[in-house]
Design an enzyme around this catalytic site. Structure first.
Site, PDB file in Angstrom:
ATOM      1  N   HIS A 141     -14.601   1.711   9.491  1.00 55.07           N
ATOM      2  CA  HIS A 141     -13.823   1.684   8.645  1.00 55.07           C
ATOM      3  C   HIS A 141     -12.415   2.471   8.737  1.00 55.07           C
ATOM      4  CE1 HIS A 141     -12.948   4.795   4.640  1.00 55.07           C
ATOM      5  NE2 HIS A 141     -12.289   5.939   5.800  1.00 55.07           N
TER       6      HIS A 141
ATOM      7  N   LEU B  89      -8.608   2.606  -2.686  1.00 54.39           N
ATOM      8  CA  LEU B  89      -9.841   2.823  -2.290  1.00 54.39           C
ATOM      9  C   LEU B  89      -9.659   4.003  -1.699  1.00 54.39           C
ATOM     10  CD1 LEU B  89     -10.956  -0.942  -0.337  1.00 54.39           C
ATOM     11  CD2 LEU B  89     -11.105   0.057  -2.936  1.00 54.39           C
TER      12      LEU B  89
ATOM     13  N   HIS C 185     -17.375   5.860   9.976  1.00 56.53           N
ATOM     14  CA  HIS C 185     -17.437   6.667   8.928  1.00 56.53           C
ATOM     15  C   HIS C 185     -19.105   6.348   8.870  1.00 56.53           C
ATOM     16  CE1 HIS C 185     -17.607   8.476   5.575  1.00 56.53           C
ATOM     17  NE2 HIS C 185     -15.985   8.640   5.705  1.00 56.53           N
TER      18      HIS C 185
ATOM     19  N   GLN D 132     -10.537   7.923  -1.384  1.00 55.94           N
ATOM     20  CA  GLN D 132     -11.727   9.044  -2.827  1.00 55.94           C
ATOM     21  C   GLN D 132     -10.991  10.311  -1.897  1.00 55.94           C
ATOM     22  OE1 GLN D 132     -15.392   7.977  -1.270  1.00 55.94           O
ATOM     23  NE2 GLN D 132     -15.254   5.717  -2.484  1.00 55.94           N
TER      24      GLN D 132
ATOM     25  N   GLY E  64      -9.074  12.784  -0.164  1.00 55.51           N
ATOM     26  CA  GLY E  64      -7.985  12.622  -0.324  1.00 55.51           C
ATOM     27  C   GLY E  64      -6.374  12.884   0.128  1.00 55.51           C
TER      28      GLY E  64
ATOM     29  N   GLU F  90     -13.288  18.914   4.140  1.00 56.20           N
ATOM     30  CA  GLU F  90     -14.059  17.789   5.043  1.00 56.20           C
ATOM     31  C   GLU F  90     -14.182  17.701   6.193  1.00 56.20           C
ATOM     32  OE1 GLU F  90     -12.787  13.478   2.416  1.00 56.20           O
ATOM     33  OE2 GLU F  90     -11.042  14.747   3.803  1.00 56.20           O
TER      34      GLU F  90
ATOM     35  N   GLY G 185       1.119  -1.014  -0.271  1.00 56.41           N
ATOM     36  CA  GLY G 185      -0.073  -0.172   0.083  1.00 56.41           C
ATOM     37  C   GLY G 185       1.247   1.652  -0.069  1.00 56.41           C
TER      38      GLY G 185
ATOM     39  N   ARG H  35     -16.584  12.567  12.231  1.00 54.34           N
ATOM     40  CA  ARG H  35     -16.934  11.250  11.740  1.00 54.34           C
ATOM     41  C   ARG H  35     -17.431  10.679  12.769  1.00 54.34           C
ATOM     42  NH1 ARG H  35     -12.140   9.117   7.814  1.00 54.34           N
ATOM     43  NH2 ARG H  35     -12.849  10.918   6.466  1.00 54.34           N
TER      44      ARG H  35
ATOM     45  N   ASP I  66      -2.988  -8.726   9.630  1.00 57.49           N
ATOM     46  CA  ASP I  66      -2.116  -9.811   9.950  1.00 57.49           C
ATOM     47  C   ASP I  66      -0.746  -8.824  10.577  1.00 57.49           C
ATOM     48  OD1 ASP I  66      -3.695 -11.144   8.278  1.00 57.49           O
ATOM     49  OD2 ASP I  66      -2.346 -11.229   6.284  1.00 57.49           O
TER      50      ASP I  66
ATOM     51  N   SER J  74      -4.703   1.365   0.319  1.00 52.57           N
ATOM     52  CA  SER J  74      -4.233   2.830   0.060  1.00 52.57           C
ATOM     53  C   SER J  74      -5.440   2.732  -1.431  1.00 52.57           C
ATOM     54  CB  SER J  74      -3.469   3.066  -0.710  1.00 52.57           C
ATOM     55  OG  SER J  74      -2.758   2.721   1.251  1.00 52.57           O
TER      56      SER J  74
ATOM     57  N   GLU K   1      -1.645   2.416   8.498  1.00 55.11           N
ATOM     58  CA  GLU K   1      -2.688   1.529   9.024  1.00 55.11           C
ATOM     59  C   GLU K   1      -2.527   0.938  10.462  1.00 55.11           C
ATOM     60  OE1 GLU K   1      -6.331   1.685   6.838  1.00 55.11           O
ATOM     61  OE2 GLU K   1      -7.516   1.234   8.706  1.00 55.11           O
TER      62      GLU K   1
ATOM     63  N   ARG L 225     -10.027  10.047  13.814  1.00 53.78           N
ATOM     64  CA  ARG L 225      -9.106  10.382  12.515  1.00 53.78           C
ATOM     65  C   ARG L 225      -9.643  11.372  11.883  1.00 53.78           C
ATOM     66  NH1 ARG L 225      -8.642   8.793   6.987  1.00 53.78           N
ATOM     67  NH2 ARG L 225      -9.818   7.054   7.458  1.00 53.78           N
TER      68      ARG L 225
HETATM   69  C1  LIG Z   1     -12.896   3.347   1.201  1.00 52.81           C
HETATM   70  C2  LIG Z   1     -11.409   4.208   1.653  1.00 52.81           C
HETATM   71  C3  LIG Z   1     -11.506   5.140   1.779  1.00 52.81           C
HETATM   72  C4  LIG Z   1     -10.552   6.171   2.231  1.00 52.81           C
HETATM   73  N1  LIG Z   1     -10.387   7.483   1.548  1.00 52.81           N
HETATM   74  C5  LIG Z   1      -9.489   8.030   2.379  1.00 52.81           C
HETATM   75  C6  LIG Z   1      -9.169   9.387   2.100  1.00 52.81           C
HETATM   76  O1  LIG Z   1      -9.232   9.893   1.194  1.00 52.81           O
HETATM   77  N2  LIG Z   1      -7.852   9.635   2.774  1.00 52.81           N
HETATM   78  C7  LIG Z   1      -6.617  10.032   3.662  1.00 52.81           C
HETATM   79  O2  LIG Z   1      -5.816  10.021   4.176  1.00 52.81           O
HETATM   80  N3  LIG Z   1      -6.830   7.602   3.850  1.00 52.81           N
HETATM   81  C8  LIG Z   1      -8.665   6.917   3.219  1.00 52.81           C
HETATM   82  N4  LIG Z   1      -8.489   6.074   3.819  1.00 52.81           N
HETATM   83  C9  LIG Z   1      -7.242   5.196   4.187  1.00 52.81           C
HETATM   84  C10 LIG Z   1      -6.706   4.926   3.759  1.00 52.81           C
HETATM   85  O3  LIG Z   1      -6.674   4.644   2.520  1.00 52.81           O
HETATM   86  C11 LIG Z   1      -5.486   3.802   4.719  1.00 52.81           C
HETATM   87  O4  LIG Z   1      -5.710   3.958   5.686  1.00 52.81           O
HETATM   88  C12 LIG Z   1      -4.126   3.997   3.863  1.00 52.81           C
HETATM   89  O5  LIG Z   1      -3.944   4.124   2.638  1.00 52.81           O
HETATM   90  C13 LIG Z   1      -3.548   2.801   4.842  1.00 52.81           C
HETATM   91  O6  LIG Z   1      -2.466   2.596   3.871  1.00 52.81           O
HETATM   92  P1  LIG Z   1      -1.740   1.096   4.311  1.00 52.81           P
HETATM   93  O7  LIG Z   1      -0.363   1.183   3.377  1.00 52.81           O
HETATM   94  O8  LIG Z   1      -1.577   1.298   5.473  1.00 52.81           O
HETATM   95  O9  LIG Z   1      -1.957   0.063   3.670  1.00 52.81           O
HETATM   96  P2  LIG Z   1      -3.136  -0.851   2.909  1.00 52.81           P
HETATM   97  O10 LIG Z   1      -2.857   0.293   1.759  1.00 52.81           O
HETATM   98  O11 LIG Z   1      -4.348  -1.741   3.226  1.00 52.81           O
HETATM   99  O12 LIG Z   1      -1.465  -2.106   2.411  1.00 52.81           O
HETATM  100  C14 LIG Z   1      -1.466  -2.636   3.526  1.00 52.81           C
HETATM  101  C15 LIG Z   1      -0.729  -4.160   2.323  1.00 52.81           C
HETATM  102  O13 LIG Z   1      -0.321  -4.883   3.033  1.00 52.81           O
HETATM  103  C16 LIG Z   1      -0.468  -6.292   2.738  1.00 52.81           C
HETATM  104  N5  LIG Z   1      -0.950  -7.151   3.185  1.00 52.81           N
HETATM  105  C17 LIG Z   1      -1.520  -7.641   4.546  1.00 52.81           C
HETATM  106  N6  LIG Z   1      -0.610  -8.399   5.426  1.00 52.81           N
HETATM  107  C18 LIG Z   1       0.203  -9.516   5.183  1.00 52.81           C
HETATM  108  C19 LIG Z   1       0.381 -10.281   4.669  1.00 52.81           C
HETATM  109  N7  LIG Z   1      -0.024 -11.273   5.533  1.00 52.81           N
HETATM  110  N8  LIG Z   1       1.800 -10.690   3.421  1.00 52.81           N
HETATM  111  C20 LIG Z   1       1.415  -9.464   2.246  1.00 52.81           C
HETATM  112  N9  LIG Z   1       1.319  -8.868   2.724  1.00 52.81           N
HETATM  113  C21 LIG Z   1       0.124  -8.580   3.891  1.00 52.81           C
HETATM  114  C22 LIG Z   1      -1.296  -6.195   1.377  1.00 52.81           C
HETATM  115  O14 LIG Z   1      -1.205  -6.977   0.375  1.00 52.81           O
HETATM  116  C23 LIG Z   1      -1.895  -4.486   0.902  1.00 52.81           C
HETATM  117  O15 LIG Z   1      -0.752  -4.461  -0.289  1.00 52.81           O
HETATM  118  C24 LIG Z   1      -9.380   4.980   3.111  1.00 52.81           C
HETATM  119  C25 LIG Z   1      -9.841   3.633   3.297  1.00 52.81           C
HETATM  120  C26 LIG Z   1     -10.782   3.356   2.832  1.00 52.81           C
HETATM  121  C27 LIG Z   1     -11.513   2.064   3.155  1.00 52.81           C
END
Ligand SMILES: Cc1cc2nc3c(=O)[nH]c(=O)nc-3n(C[C@H](O)[C@H](O)[C@H](O)COP(=O)(O)OP(=O)(O)OC[C@H]3O[C@@H](n4cnc5c(N)ncnc54)[C@H](O)[C@@H]3O)c2cc1C
Length: 498
Positions: free
Chosen positions: A343, A45, A234, A47, A49, A116, A14, A282, A213, A43, A367, A378
């Site tokens: 959310h 998903l 949310h 929307q 910003g 927002e 992500g 929220r 995980d 990430s 996250e 948040r």
């Molecule tokens: C619908 C939606 C809309 C959102 N809108 C916003 C927004 O507009 N602005 C904002 O700031 N935030 C928003 N958020 C929150 C934000 O998108 C996330 O908190 C953030 O993108 C998380 O990024 P990350 O890199 O931590 O995790 P993620 O992007 O979820 O990536 C996690 C990664 O870990 C990998 N992984 C997990 N477990 C394992 C394992 N056991 N072995 C190998 N790989 C693994 C997955 O395959 C993935 O690649 C939104 C969230 C959602 C769901």
């Protein structure tokens, strides 16, 4: 067993995992693991910003800090909030200038910033209503050009052990025909960037990978997990109640003037929040919806932006417009049904201001981590900012102390996967989700939480004692049970807290 050695292992592709990789020294060999295809993550998903003080004439860091603390009910880590707000604008600028992210712009070329809930200024940089996908795909393209980084798709980190300062990883790799094999890697530096826990609920906006995980693996290694009961619900997910993954209606829709309506199609937020109305944080809006439900006896709620210019709505929210149209609603003409939904997770693996956990060499970003910047709730669009700032800081910390690491192999003993022979009983995950939905949705239900925790403890013991085959399904089930266990334990421990 032989383990192939890397300078750094990043678990997750992500935005937090990828931005860490982009900021690591090219002298380090880096392995990146992605449980499924690269863009299946929260990430992609996102929307609304990414929030940052980009318009210094109308905004300043003090205001962003204050909004973050108010939304977080002052349970935030102030030092880390300052790091987030003060360093964030530079990372957002780099996304556009260095990595080609196409943020929406005004006619004069300046960033078009939106509003927002909880923000006192327009400070959210966005790409229409698909900001996360735009950032994620651009960063993936950049990381794939790096010669020092190897990325493996469909690879699930299954076991993580540590001996003499080295982490040993057992990774299940899925092949195209549905078969699985195990690969073994080791490193002195591991960055967990595994995302959220949404799939522990029956209804969530989170993608299928969000099973906690990384949090479970860190917990089993003895890392400190903090505030896992700080779960965000949310207020405006699309309410067809047909799918586990609920489609989010971005907060930016309220930012651009949408009203919330009750079952009688009456606006109710001004009765609860006369000042902030629909733009309260929220947790406040979700709590008001639950209160209004008690008053009216109906769980029908609507979001209405039909009073705005249809062309503006279609152009500003093309993806949301298309998606709800497919579900039978034209948002330029009529209200759309919404309801709160799990959310985001504010808590996670506890880290310091450099993203380091209490275990040397183990880092957490995004996250799955707990930097404390979000407090109890948040502020909208602060999550992508946190993912960027703290993953870069992790990379800088690793760069500062790691010499060039020669790729080699190490010997280490882990139980052979062939030793695990039992098949996992069916229905565990569905049961956990039902427990969580009943025990803690917007507000904790303490009798249900007590009953639920007793059952979760039994499931945990069963998974610990059993000799289950090491499959991706087993990994996720174990993670979800562990996450539910930590959340409900904390909910009950904090019963009397204000
Ligand atoms: C619908 C939606 C809309 C959102 N809108 C916003 C927004 O507009 N602005 C904002 O700031 N935030 C928003 N958020 C929150 C934000 O998108 C996330 O908190 C953030 O993108 C998380 O990024 P990350 O890199 O931590 O995790 P993620 O992007 O979820 O990536 C996690 C990664 O870990 C990998 N992984 C997990 N477990 C394992 C394992 N056991 N072995 C190998 N790989 C693994 C997955 O395959 C993935 O690649 C939104 C969230 C959602 C769901």
């Amino acid at each position: 067993m032989k383990f192939k050695k890397y300078g750094v292992i990043i678990v997750g592709t992500g935005i937090s995992g990828i931005y860490a990789a982009l900021n690591l020294s090219d002298k380090l060999s880096v392995l990146m693991l992605s449980k499924r295809e690269l863009t299946l993550c929260n990430s992609a998903l996102a929307q609304g910003g990414v929030a940052a003080v980009m318009d210094k004439d109308n905004d300043n860091p003090e205001l962003h800090i204050k909004d973050t603390l108010v939304a977080g009910q002052y349970k935030n880590n102030l030092d880390n909030v300052k790091i987030l707000v003060e360093q964030g604008p530079n990372d957002v600028k780099r996304l556009a200038d260095v990595y080609g992210v196409d943020f929406d712009r005004n006619a004069d070329g300046s960033l078009a910033l939106t509003l927002e809930g909880g923000h006192s200024r327009r400070r959210i940089a966005h790409h229409k209503d698909t900001t996360g996908y735009e950032i994620e795909t651009n960063l993936i393209e950049q990381v794939q050009k790096l010669k020092n980084v190897s990325v493996i798709n469909n690879s699930v980190l299954c076991r993580l052990e540590r001996e003499n300062g080295v982490f040993f990883a057992d990774v299940i790799v899925n092949d195209e025909k549905g078969g699985i094999s195990h690969e073994y890697y080791c490193s002195e530096n591991v960055i967990l960037a595994t995302g959220g826990i949404g799939r522990v609920y029956a209804y969530t906006t989170n993608s299928a990978i969000a099973t906690g995980d990384g949090i479970r693996l860190a917990y089993d290694l003895g890392a400190k997990i903090e505030n896992l009961s700080y779960v965000q619900f949310h207020p405006t997910a699309f309410a067809d109640r047909k799918n586990q993954e609920c489609f989010l209606i971005s907060e930016a829709v309220r930012g651009e003037g949408a009203y919330l309506l009750n079952c009688r199609k009456e606006r109710f937020m001004p009765n609860y929040e006369p000042e902030r109305k629909e733009l309260a944080p929220r947790d406040v809006v979700s709590a008001c919806i639950m209160e209004e439900e008690k008053k009216t006896g109906s769980n029908d709620f609507w979001l209405d932006i039909s009073h705005k210019d249809p062309e503006f709505v279609k152009n500003r929210f093309p993806m949301i417009y298309k998606n709800v149209l497919e579900k039978g609603y034209d948002m330029t003409k009529e209200p759309i049904p919404i309801y709160p939904c799990q959310h985001y997770l504010m808590g996670g693996i506890n880290v310091d201001g450099k993203g380091a956990t209490n275990i040397e060499g183990l880092y957490a970003a995004g996250e799955c981590s707990h930097t404390g910047v979000h407090g109890k709730n948040r502020l909208a669009s602060n999550s992508l900012l946190e993912a960027l700032v703290f993953s870069r800081l992790i990379a800088e910390d690793i760069n500062s102390h790691s010499e060039k690491i020669n790729v080699s192999e190490m010997e280490y003993n882990m139980p052979d996967p062939a030793q695990f022979t039992e098949t996992l009983p069916e229905g565990i995950v569905a049961e956990v989700r039902e427990i969580m939905q009943n025990a803690y949705f917007v507000f904790p239900n303490y009798p249900e939480a007590e009953k639920g925790l007793a059952r979760i403890k039994q499931l945990r013991e069963m998974l610990e004692r059993g000799n289950y085959k090491l499959t991706p399904e087993f990994v996720e089930t174990k993670s979800l049970v562990t996450v539910a266990y930590i959340i409900l334990t904390e909910v009950l421990e904090r019963k009397d807290e204000k």
